[in-house]
Design a protein around this motif. Structure first.
Motif, mmCIF file in Angstrom:
data_model
loop_
_atom_site.group_PDB
_atom_site.id
_atom_site.type_symbol
_atom_site.label_atom_id
_atom_site.label_comp_id
_atom_site.label_asym_id
_atom_site.label_seq_id
_atom_site.Cartn_x
_atom_site.Cartn_y
_atom_site.Cartn_z
ATOM 1 N N CYS A 75 29.401 32.247 39.420
ATOM 2 C CA CYS A 75 28.942 32.284 38.031
ATOM 3 C C CYS A 75 29.663 33.370 37.247
ATOM 4 O O CYS A 75 30.149 34.343 37.801
ATOM 5 C CB CYS A 75 27.433 32.455 37.967
ATOM 6 S SG CYS A 75 26.777 33.764 38.989
ATOM 7 N N ASP A 76 29.712 33.144 35.946
ATOM 8 C CA ASP A 76 30.275 34.104 35.005
ATOM 9 C C ASP A 76 29.096 34.839 34.380
ATOM 10 O O ASP A 76 28.283 34.241 33.680
ATOM 11 C CB ASP A 76 31.089 33.364 33.943
ATOM 12 C CG ASP A 76 31.662 34.287 32.887
ATOM 13 O OD1 ASP A 76 31.476 35.516 32.984
ATOM 14 O OD2 ASP A 76 32.294 33.771 31.949
ATOM 15 N N GLU A 87 33.639 25.915 41.669
ATOM 16 C CA GLU A 87 33.966 26.736 42.834
ATOM 17 C C GLU A 87 35.371 27.339 42.738
ATOM 18 O O GLU A 87 35.595 28.475 43.141
ATOM 19 C CB GLU A 87 33.821 25.907 44.112
ATOM 20 C CG GLU A 87 33.916 26.703 45.385
ATOM 21 C CD GLU A 87 32.774 27.701 45.593
ATOM 22 O OE1 GLU A 87 33.011 28.693 46.305
ATOM 23 O OE2 GLU A 87 31.664 27.527 45.058
ATOM 24 N N ASN A 88 36.333 26.606 42.206
ATOM 25 C CA ASN A 88 37.720 27.085 42.138
ATOM 26 C C ASN A 88 38.131 27.568 40.751
ATOM 27 O O ASN A 88 39.301 27.850 40.525
ATOM 28 C CB ASN A 88 38.676 26.004 42.633
ATOM 29 C CG ASN A 88 38.456 25.704 44.102
ATOM 30 O OD1 ASN A 88 38.196 26.606 44.885
ATOM 31 N ND2 ASN A 88 38.535 24.445 44.474
ATOM 32 N N TYR A 97 35.558 33.715 40.325
ATOM 33 C CA TYR A 97 34.300 34.315 39.876
ATOM 34 C C TYR A 97 33.469 34.676 41.102
ATOM 35 O O TYR A 97 33.585 34.051 42.164
ATOM 36 C CB TYR A 97 33.522 33.336 38.991
ATOM 37 C CG TYR A 97 34.082 33.227 37.599
ATOM 38 C CD1 TYR A 97 33.698 34.115 36.602
ATOM 39 C CD2 TYR A 97 34.999 32.236 37.277
ATOM 40 C CE1 TYR A 97 34.206 34.025 35.316
ATOM 41 C CE2 TYR A 97 35.517 32.129 35.998
ATOM 42 C CZ TYR A 97 35.116 33.030 35.020
ATOM 43 O OH TYR A 97 35.623 32.939 33.760
ATOM 44 N N ARG A 98 32.625 35.665 40.952
ATOM 45 C CA ARG A 98 31.768 36.097 42.048
ATOM 46 C C ARG A 98 30.500 35.260 42.096
ATOM 47 O O ARG A 98 30.156 34.576 41.150
ATOM 48 C CB ARG A 98 31.404 37.565 41.852
ATOM 49 C CG ARG A 98 32.634 38.458 41.925
ATOM 50 C CD ARG A 98 32.329 39.875 41.585
ATOM 51 N NE ARG A 98 31.249 40.399 42.415
ATOM 52 C CZ ARG A 98 30.713 41.578 42.259
ATOM 53 N NH1 ARG A 98 31.132 42.372 41.296
ATOM 54 N NH2 ARG A 98 29.738 41.989 43.033
ATOM 55 N N ARG A 99 29.818 35.363 43.189
ATOM 56 C CA ARG A 99 28.509 34.749 43.314
ATOM 57 C C ARG A 99 27.476 35.720 42.763
ATOM 58 O O ARG A 99 27.640 36.921 42.861
ATOM 59 C CB ARG A 99 28.190 34.420 44.772
ATOM 60 C CG ARG A 99 29.152 33.393 45.333
ATOM 61 C CD ARG A 99 28.735 32.903 46.693
ATOM 62 N NE ARG A 99 29.769 32.052 47.244
ATOM 63 C CZ ARG A 99 30.013 30.807 46.886
ATOM 64 N NH1 ARG A 99 29.284 30.246 45.956
ATOM 65 N NH2 ARG A 99 30.969 30.109 47.436
ATOM 66 N N GLY A 100 26.406 35.190 42.188
ATOM 67 C CA GLY A 100 25.314 36.031 41.736
ATOM 68 C C GLY A 100 24.404 36.341 42.912
ATOM 69 O O GLY A 100 24.688 35.976 44.051
#
Length: 111
Positions: A75-76, A87-88, A97-100
């Motif tokens: 997520c952004d 995902e990409n 992007y990182r995972r929350g």
């Protein structure tokens, strides 16, 4: 194993958290302190019900309760926003992007 946690249980532990905060506000210096105390309240309740642990597929005993559990999606979260991304999908710097993280989760071991 079924965890019987309900909306009423959530309301009860959140009420307890609020009461504890009102009684001793300096006990909580940061947001993380509040999260940790909430974890403790939920853990105590699940343990009393004997619903805190279950046997995983590999035979290991594990907890249904977790703190800072990663989201299954990237997520952004820039500019205080939130948007699920592919995902990409790449950031402006060409990185992923990182995972929350969810502050607190109770997993359903049957799923």
């Amino acid at each position: 194993m079924e965890v019987s946690w309900s909306e009423n249980d959530t309301e009860r532990v959140l009420s307890q958290l609020g009461l504890d905060f009102r009684e001793t506000p300096r006990r909580f210096f940061t947001e993380h302190d509040l999260h940790s105390h909430l974890y403790h309240l939920v853990e105590r309740e699940l343990d009393a019900r004997r619903e805190l642990f279950y046997e995983a597929a590999d035979g290991q005993r594990t907890s249904v309760l977790h703190h800072e559990y990663p989201t299954p999606f990237r997520c952004d979260m820039s500019k205080h926003g939130f948007r699920i991304v592919e995902e990409n999908e790449r950031t402006g710097n060409k990185g992923l992007y990182r995972r929350g993280h969810y502050d607190l989760v109770i997993l359903n071991p049957d799923l």
